[in-house]
Design a protein around this motif. Structure first.
Motif: not given
Length: 104
Positions: A72-81
């Motif tokens: 989840l942290a990697a996805l948020k970082k990738k999406l810029g959230i």
């Protein structure tokens, strides 16, 4: 088990069977070696099978939760959230003229 092998070793010594006594001594050492935790060099905690299964399931659940959090942290970082300090305060403007703080 180690105590059992020690008792068997003592009995073999009392009988005068040095070969059996040595065998029991080696079996006892082997048991202690196999049940030792190599990181801490302390004996492992021996638990019943049901308790071991429960502990393994809890450990697997903990690992899965950690992996999910990392994903989840990697996805948020990738999406810029990025998390905000006060999330509800950043609602988008919904049209009309700005009220400059007056009730809408």
């Amino acid at each position: 088990m180690a105590r059992h092998f020690e008792a068997e070793q003592r009995e073999a010594i009392e009988r005068g069977d040095s070969e059996a006594a040595e065998q029991y001594r080696l079996w006892g050492l082997g048991f202690l070696f196999e049940t030792e935790n190599f990181d801490t060099m302390q004996p492992k905690r021996i638990v019943p099978d049901a308790e071991a299964a429960r502990l393994r399931a809890a450990e697997d659940e903990e690992k899965q939760a950690q992996a999910d959090a990392e994903h989840l942290a990697a996805l948020k970082k990738k999406l810029g959230i990025t998390p905000r300090a006060n999330g509800p305060a950043y609602r988008p403007y919904r049209g009309g003229l700005p009220t400059l703080g007056k009730d809408r």
